[in-house]
Design a protein around this motif. Structure first.
Motif, PDB file in Angstrom:
ATOM      1  N   LEU A   1      47.302   8.078  13.012  1.00 25.92           N
ATOM      2  CA  LEU A   1      47.219   8.089  14.465  1.00 25.92           C
ATOM      3  C   LEU A   1      46.289   7.000  14.981  1.00 25.92           C
ATOM      4  CD1 LEU A   1      47.937   9.464  17.175  1.00 25.92           C
ATOM      5  CD2 LEU A   1      45.965  10.954  16.794  1.00 25.92           C
ATOM      6  N   PHE A   2      45.266   6.670  14.193  1.00 26.59           N
ATOM      7  CA  PHE A   2      44.282   5.679  14.609  1.00 26.59           C
ATOM      8  C   PHE A   2      44.466   4.322  13.934  1.00 26.59           C
ATOM      9  CE2 PHE A   2      42.294   9.837  15.169  1.00 26.59           C
ATOM     10  CZ  PHE A   2      42.042   9.783  16.527  1.00 26.59           C
ATOM     11  N   THR A   3      45.423   4.202  13.049  1.00 24.00           N
ATOM     12  CA  THR A   3      45.633   2.916  12.366  1.00 24.00           C
ATOM     13  C   THR A   3      47.011   2.318  12.633  1.00 24.00           C
ATOM     14  OG1 THR A   3      46.418   4.022  10.359  1.00 24.00           O
ATOM     15  CG2 THR A   3      44.056   3.508  10.495  1.00 24.00           C
ATOM     16  N   GLU A   4      47.930   3.117  13.149  1.00 23.90           N
ATOM     17  CA  GLU A   4      49.288   2.633  13.403  1.00 23.90           C
ATOM     18  C   GLU A   4      49.581   2.728  14.904  1.00 23.90           C
ATOM     19  OE1 GLU A   4      52.081   4.620  10.843  1.00 23.90           O
ATOM     20  OE2 GLU A   4      50.724   4.449   9.127  1.00 23.90           O
TER      21      GLU A   4
ATOM     22  N   LEU B   1      52.700   4.653  16.185  1.00 25.49           N
ATOM     23  CA  LEU B   1      52.698   6.113  16.126  1.00 25.49           C
ATOM     24  C   LEU B   1      52.070   6.701  17.389  1.00 25.49           C
ATOM     25  CD1 LEU B   1      53.207   8.770  14.650  1.00 25.49           C
ATOM     26  CD2 LEU B   1      50.990   8.472  13.532  1.00 25.49           C
ATOM     27  N   ALA B   2      50.948   6.170  17.794  1.00 29.79           N
ATOM     28  CA  ALA B   2      50.284   6.667  19.000  1.00 29.79           C
ATOM     29  C   ALA B   2      51.176   6.486  20.230  1.00 29.79           C
ATOM     30  CB  ALA B   2      48.945   5.970  19.196  1.00 29.79           C
ATOM     31  N   SER B   3      51.768   5.310  20.369  1.00 28.32           N
ATOM     32  CA  SER B   3      52.608   5.068  21.545  1.00 28.32           C
ATOM     33  C   SER B   3      53.866   5.941  21.493  1.00 28.32           C
ATOM     34  CB  SER B   3      52.956   3.597  21.678  1.00 28.32           C
ATOM     35  OG  SER B   3      53.726   3.168  20.583  1.00 28.32           O
ATOM     36  N   TYR B   4      54.425   6.169  20.328  1.00 26.87           N
ATOM     37  CA  TYR B   4      55.587   7.046  20.179  1.00 26.87           C
ATOM     38  C   TYR B   4      55.250   8.460  20.654  1.00 26.87           C
ATOM     39  CZ  TYR B   4      59.223   9.866  17.981  1.00 26.87           C
ATOM     40  OH  TYR B   4      60.236  10.754  17.763  1.00 26.87           O
TER      41      TYR B   4
END
Length: 138
Positions: A65-68, A71-74
């Motif tokens: 969640l904090f490195t990709e 994933l966060a925007s999805y």
């Protein structure tokens, strides 16, 4: 369990507890490796003696969640990604920890071994002492 660890396995030291802290272990119990010992060797000795032990999982700031960013925007989140190496204190803390699985504490004791932790920690201490290289002695 703390008394048994202190008695049999001085390679591990409990983490300091702030005054007034009352929380207990849920499913993992963290101990610091004492100076002169190596996390891998302590974990191997514990596992070989039947204690479910390991090293801590990666820190939260290294979770996907904090490195990709995708994933966060999805997930519809706006997450500020940390710079690599931005939490050196966390890395130092985790590097010297051993996790002991506490699930065994809630299971019935086996009829054939009424003090399994005493035996397991004694065995782990013996394995650890036997495995220490000459360069680490006294």
């Amino acid at each position: 369990m703390e008394q048994l660890l202190a008695q049999h396995l001085p390679a591990l030291a409990p983490l300091p507890e702030p005054a007034g802290r009352t929380a207990g272990a849920l499913y993992k119990w963290h101990w610091r490796v004492a100076p002169g010992h190596f996390v891998d060797a302590v974990v191997q000795a514990l596992r070989a003696s039947g204690v479910r032990a390991g090293m801590p999982a990666r820190p939260l700031h290294e979770a996907p969640l904090f490195t990709e960013p995708d994933l966060a925007s999805y997930l519809g989140l706006s997450v500020q990604l940390p710079d690599p190496g931005s939490f050196p204190g966390t890395a130092r803390l985790l590097k010297g920890l051993v996790e002991i699985d506490t699930r065994d504490m809630y299971e019935p004791l086996p009829d054939d071994d009424p003090v399994p932790y005493d035996h397991a920690l004694t065995a782990a201490a013996g394995r650890l002492a036997a495995a220490r290289p000459l360069s680490e002695e006294g």
